[in-house]
Design an enzyme around this catalytic site. Structure first.
Site: not given
Ligand code: AHR
Length: 501
Positions: A352, A72, A172-173, A292, A27
């Site tokens: 990550q 995010n 995302n989310e 994730e 990210e």
């Molecule tokens: O991986 C860190 C964050 O965790 C990501 O940006 C988000 O998708 C999750 O809340």
């Protein structure tokens, strides 16, 4: 010594393991990109500014797919900012992480990095501040061969060849209020459906991941999946799951039991998808993208201080968990859980890859090293390819504060294309070894096995730049077999890879 058994029958398969379960995630966050994969001027940097020492460690992991650019971050990201001449790309405030995004590394650079790192991109579109138009334009830019404004712009920007991005995330989310432009399930389902439709009209070969709820613990969980799938079931291919764990109470036994939570989470989301399939009388089964997962808690407090000091900085060292040995044990157990669910989980991304909750750490102008969690990921990725077998295990159990009946021995097995059998096993008993008897049915007689074991006296031991090998697996000498059952001692507090040939 405690006893456990594992019965394996060659005909009892869970299913083929999709290699993409060994995926990862980069990210635009902290030092993942800037100072992680990219550091022009570093002694190992290539002509594009990518660190070759990092690429070397990534290649060793053999990651088939890498999710990008968020997270995010993507909910406020304009993909167009990341193309064209670097010096003309805008600097933007990133409201996800309160930093400044310079766009020095953009889409073309990332695709180039993927090729070097031997991975494929999994690209997320912004369904927070943007929508259908930006999503379908991104697909046209990336994948259309030529002869349209956006595909010709790609060629002008240096890539006549399409990028051929096969896997796309629809935001995302999106149920998280921390997301810019977060949505209700109905709103999200509708925009995901429309974006998916248009994206697939541009390139019908792509696969799409719809956002499941951002966590099993969200109040929205469950109803979110049902409602959004009601809108977009036919248009999407996978539903995402996200889950992070932490040993906040310093209760290692309870921490190591989190794999049970992961298993329940997977089964629950699969059931919800199937209930929607029933409602829609659909022939299509949705699979899962656990895009994730990891341990995340060590850095929580430090991040608050970093933000106080460096808000809006570039590449500030956010979410840099330093992983210890017990984290590697849980990561091993989570990988075993993913393998046990290989029939349903087709994609999974450890979140990550570099510096940010990552198996690989770097120091600016300095070294790159493997954290403890690097090792189970690497070994599972290397040896866990083929078919996941239904391993019937009987193990001593333990209870912890919120989960009863946790198997002390968490184990599963994979049969490779060459017929070799690999057993992955974590002994969660902190004080006692376990004697494992593997009963083999329907296999040719195996002649020998080798084993690799990751263990340490100190649950909190870590790897550092100066001491990168404090926690790493040790390979044992081959042990001869007589073709019958196999008996192996699985040491207390250990991750093991046993390979029968
Ligand atoms: O991986 C860190 C964050 O965790 C990501 O940006 C988000 O998708 C999750 O809340």
């Amino acid at each position: 010594m405690k006893q456990a058994t594992m019965t394996l029958d060659r005909d009892y398969e869970i299913g083929a393991i999709d290699p993409r379960v060994y995926g990862s995630f980069i990210e635009h966050l902290g030092r993942a990109v800037y100072g992680g994969i990219y550091e022009p001027g570093h002694p190992t940097a290539d002509a594009n500014g990518f660190r070759r020492d990092v690429i070397g460690l990534v290649r060793e992991l053999d990651i088939p797919v890498t999710r990008y650019p968020g997270g995010n971050f993507v909910s406020g990201f304009n993909w167009e900012d990341s193309i064209g001449p670097r010096e003309e790309r805008p600097k933007r405030l990133d409201l996800a992480w309160f930093t400044t995004e310079t766009n020095e590394v953009g889409l073309h650079e990332f695709i180039g990095w993927c090729k070097q790192a031997n991975t494929a991109p999994m690209y997320a579109v912004n369904l927070g501040t943007r929508g259908v138009d930006a999503a379908r334009s991104a697909v046209e830019y990336a994948n259309h061969p030529g002869g349209s404004y956006l595909s010709d712009l790609r060629a002008k920007n240096g890539s006549k060849e399409p990028f051929g991005i096969k896997l796309w995330c629809l935001g995302n989310e999106m149920d998280g209020p921390w997301q810019i432009g977060h949505k209700t399930a109905r709103e999200y389902g509708q925009i995901a459906n429309e974006a998916a439709k248009a994206m697939k009209w541009v390139d019908p070969s792509i696969e799409l991941v719809a956002c499941g709820s951002s966590s099993f613990e969200m109040p929205t969980f469950g109803d979110w999946e049902l409602t959004m799938l009601d809108e977009c079931y036919d248009a999407v291919d996978y539903v995402s799951l996200h889950r992070y764990y932490g040993n906040r109470d310093d209760d290692t036994r309870a921490f190591l039991a989190r794999s049970v939570d992961m298993e329940r989470f997977i089964h629950t989301v699969a059931s919800i998808c199937d209930s929607m399939r029933g409602k829609k009388h659909s022939k299509k089964r949705l699979d899962l993208s656990f895009d994730e997962w990891n341990v995340w808690y060590h850095s929580n407090q430090r991040d608050q201080e970093i933000w106080k000091r460096d808000k809006w900085g570039r590449a500030i060292p956010l979410i840099e968990d330093v992983y210890n040995f017990e984290d590697a044990l849980l990561v091993g157990s989570l990988l075993i859980t993913l393998l046990r669910n290989a029939d349903r989980v087709k994609i999974a991304c450890m979140a990550q890859l570099v510096n940010v909750i990552a198996p690989i750490m770097t120091r600016g102008s300095g070294g790159a090293w493997a954290q403890t969690i690097y090792w189970p990921l690497k070994q599972a990725s290397r040896f866990g390819r083929g078919v996941s077998l239904r391993a019937v295990t009987e193990s001593p159990l333990y209870d912890c504060k919120d989960i009863e009946g946790v198997p002390e021995l968490d184990a599963t097995a994979v049969i490779g294309e060459d017929g070799g059998l690999t057993i992955f096993a974590v002994n969660k008993n902190l004080d006692e070894d376990i004697q494992l008897t593997v009963k083999l049915r329907g296999f040719g007689g195996y002649k020998a096995y080798t084993r690799s074991t990751l263990t340490h006296d100190d649950l909190k031991a870590v790897n550092t730049e100066d001491n990168p090998n404090e926690v790493r697996p040790v390979d044992g000498a081959p042990t001869k077999l007589d073709g019958g059952d196999v008996s192996i001692v699985i040491p207390k507090r250990s991750w093991n890879v046993v390979r029968l040939a």
